[in-house]
Design an enzyme around this catalytic site. Structure first.
Site, PDB file in Angstrom:
ATOM      1  N   GLY A 353       0.741  -1.070  -0.115  1.00 31.39           N
ATOM      2  CA  GLY A 353      -0.016   0.119  -0.013  1.00 31.39           C
ATOM      3  C   GLY A 353       0.771   1.326  -0.158  1.00 31.39           C
ATOM      4  O   GLY A 353       1.067   1.567   1.123  1.00 31.39           O
ATOM      5  N   THR A 354       2.158   2.206  -1.418  1.00 34.50           N
ATOM      6  CA  THR A 354       3.299   3.337  -1.787  1.00 34.50           C
ATOM      7  C   THR A 354       2.896   4.562  -2.708  1.00 34.50           C
ATOM      8  O   THR A 354       2.171   4.123  -3.575  1.00 34.50           O
ATOM      9  CB  THR A 354       4.494   2.606  -2.190  1.00 34.50           C
ATOM     10  OG1 THR A 354       4.802   1.703  -1.233  1.00 34.50           O
ATOM     11  CG2 THR A 354       5.691   3.413  -2.548  1.00 34.50           C
ATOM     12  N   VAL A 355       3.517   5.856  -2.478  1.00 30.70           N
ATOM     13  CA  VAL A 355       3.279   6.672  -3.519  1.00 30.70           C
ATOM     14  C   VAL A 355       4.650   7.079  -3.780  1.00 30.70           C
ATOM     15  O   VAL A 355       5.733   7.299  -3.380  1.00 30.70           O
ATOM     16  CB  VAL A 355       2.726   8.003  -2.748  1.00 30.70           C
ATOM     17  CG1 VAL A 355       1.001   7.811  -2.414  1.00 30.70           C
ATOM     18  CG2 VAL A 355       3.371   8.519  -1.464  1.00 30.70           C
ATOM     19  N   MET A 435       6.108   2.344  -8.223  1.00 32.29           N
ATOM     20  CA  MET A 435       5.585   1.829  -6.900  1.00 32.29           C
ATOM     21  C   MET A 435       4.851   0.530  -6.974  1.00 32.29           C
ATOM     22  O   MET A 435       4.542   0.127  -7.915  1.00 32.29           O
ATOM     23  CB  MET A 435       4.633   2.889  -6.009  1.00 32.29           C
ATOM     24  CG  MET A 435       3.294   3.187  -6.613  1.00 32.29           C
ATOM     25  SD  MET A 435       2.495   4.484  -6.093  1.00 32.29           S
ATOM     26  CE  MET A 435       2.867   5.676  -7.014  1.00 32.29           C
TER      27      MET A 435
END
Length: 534
Positions: A353, A354-355, A435
């Site tokens: 769950g 990355t940005v 990502m």
């Protein structure tokens, strides 16, 4: 400049062009925040800090105030690397976890929580390279947290999935604050629904006013330690007080005239560089795409085998980075690639769950930045009265004391999030990243080959369908892959499965600066992505 006419699935989208500044993110509101900062006199680093803070509010499904961050900064003609990942608490040991019956670290628990590095990353980048005060950079995030914003489609889907998972798995009182903050109506917010968090706003204000000192040595730190002590956690006052991000020297290999830059371990960026070292002596013809994919997959598998065995906190690595990236070792691994799919094994470099987002300003400064809580919202632990959602990055640690990445106090774990950067002949080409957990080095490799080998423009390079190696000979691919390519790969022994879930293949951004100083951007079609520019 670019030619995708011979590519088997040319993109129907076009890249974005600008001159003065460009921000590429997974959220349109965050991209606009970055441009607004540039227009107020900030540089690419200021914009990056503002975007990073805003995404903890605008896309909490992928990152948060209690997460980690890495950045590659190109400033005034020089390249810098920042590792703002956290280490294991002093009180967290293999012996302690085994005495509690654990054979591996559970994902949604205090056992998986490492010291957060993101707030320190913002303060460090701002102090070192910024033009505007940190308070000005965090103001947009604070405003959105206070006033609320309409949740975007992909974020809403991820939020719903996380809520359903947490409702099933998180039953203890320790998780109550997560539901209070992120599901105040007893459900995840829907598409276009307004979500706000006064607690996020107050915490971000405290971080801004204290240059993150409150998070590590002030009121926020006290709340983190108090909740940890109350609920069986491991983080201590000393763990937070002693934390600092570390400046690191980025690593690079030359691939067809381009210098590809990644950060050193504990991140997995070295896997990209090892794969490129293996591939660099192959020559791919325009229409031999099936053979190209076969070699990409095989090189990636070999690089991953080494990465999963050797990557850990750089102070605990048992091999030298220069040996893993040597021409000799690349040649040795290349010889293992044949006509059939292989079962990858780690090599020995000592025998025979990355940005994610990218920013650029008109002065040539650029930032490649990535930030994550891991596994969506992370551990599921939110510090009461703060909105701080803690990461679960420690789940990457092994509890086998023979493994390089075995848990130790104050040790940084194997980290999946990696920013990338391209230069050529000493000049910046631009920041890139994809990502998505262990998909990240795979996404980097595929993007780079699309851009460099197949001469695709920045948007087409990101739009092209992706594959992901899962284990052994198992590969999942996006549905856009032509049947003839899949049949050829299956004939070579690859076990192919077509996936309809685009979220499995990562989300990327790329900003390219050409010789005239024009910025050319590509953004991810698999997310709520957007490029803002002027």
């Amino acid at each position: 400049m670019f030619d995708s006419l011979n590519f088997p699935y040319p993109s129907k989208r076009v890249p974005i062009y600008a001159k003065k500044g460009m921000i590429a993110t997974s959220n349109p509101l965050a991209s606009q925040i970055g441009v607004d900062i540039l227009k107020k006199g900030g540089n690419a680093v200021d914009a990056a800090v503002a975007v990073a803070a805003s995404l903890t509010v605008l896309e909490p499904t992928s990152n948060g105030i209690g997460g980690d961050a890495f950045a590659i900064v190109y400033k005034d003609g020089k390249i810098y690397g920042l590792n703002a990942s956290g280490y294991a608490p002093r009180n967290l040991t293999v012996e302690k976890l085994k005495s509690k019956g654990y054979e591996k670290i559970p994902a949604h628990s205090w056992e998986s929580v490492t010291v957060p590095g993101a707030p320190a990353a913002w303060a460090t980048l701002s102090k070192e390279f910024g033009e505007l005060p940190l308070e000005a950079l965090l103001e947009p995030a604070i405003d959105y947290a206070n006033e609320g914003f309409p949740v975007s489609p992909v974020t809403a889907k991820s939020w719903k999935n996380a809520f359903n998972l947490y409702k099933k798995e998180l039953k203890e009182e320790i998780s109550k604050a997560w539901f209070d903050v992120f599901a105040p109506e007893g459900r995840a917010p829907g598409v276009g629904e307004i979500w706000s968090s006064k607690l996020h706003a107050q915490t971000l204000e405290s971080i801004a006013e204290s240059s993150a000192n409150s998070f590590y040595n002030g009121k926020l730190a006290e709340k983190i330690v108090e909740f940890s002590n109350k609920t069986g956690g491991y983080i201590s006052k000393e763990d937070l007080e002693d934390y600092e991000p570390i400046w690191v020297e980025p690593l690079s290999v030359n691939y067809r005239g381009y210098d590809v830059w990644e950060l050193p371990p504990n991140g997995q960026g070295i896997i990209v560089l090892m794969a490129l070292n293996i591939l660099k002596e192959f020559h791919f013809q325009c229409k031999e795409y099936s053979e190209s994919y076969h070699k990409q997959i095989e090189a990636l598998k070999l690089a991953f085998a080494d990465g999963l065995k050797y990557i850990t906190d750089i102070n605990n690595m048992k091999v030298k980075i220069e040996d893993l990236l040597s021409e000799e070792y690349g040649n040795k691994r290349r010889k293992l690639i044949g006509k059939e799919a292989l079962l990858p094994e780690a090599g020995d470099p000592y025998s025979g769950g990355t940005v994610y987002f990218a920013t650029a300003d008109e002065y040539g400064n650029m930032v490649s930045y990535i930030q994550s809580n891991y596994m969506g919202f992370g551990s599921g632990i939110v510090i009461p009265d703060t909105g701080i959602s803690l990461q679960n990055r420690g789940v990457s640690f092994s509890l086998n004391e023979e493994d390089n990445n075995c848990l130790k106090p104050l040790k940084r774990p194997y980290h999946t999030i990696i920013p990338g950067f391209l230069t050529k002949d000493g000049n910046a080409i631009g920041p890139f990243g994809v990502m998505g957990g262990y998909m990240q080095p795979q996404g980097h490799l595929q993007f780079l080959m699309n851009f460099i080998d197949f001469n695709l423009n920045p948007q087409a390079a990101l739009d092209a369908p992706r594959w992901q190696w899962i284990k052994e000979k198992e590969i999942i691919v996006e549905k856009a892959f032509p049947t003839y390519i899949l049949e050829t790969l299956e004939n070579k022994g690859h076990k192919i499965k077509v996936s309809l879930n685009s979220s499995e293949f990562g989300r990327g951004q790329f900003i390219y600066r050409n010789d005239e100083g024009v910025l050319i951007g590509g953004t991810e079609p698999r997310a709520d992505s957007n490029i803002a520019c002027f």
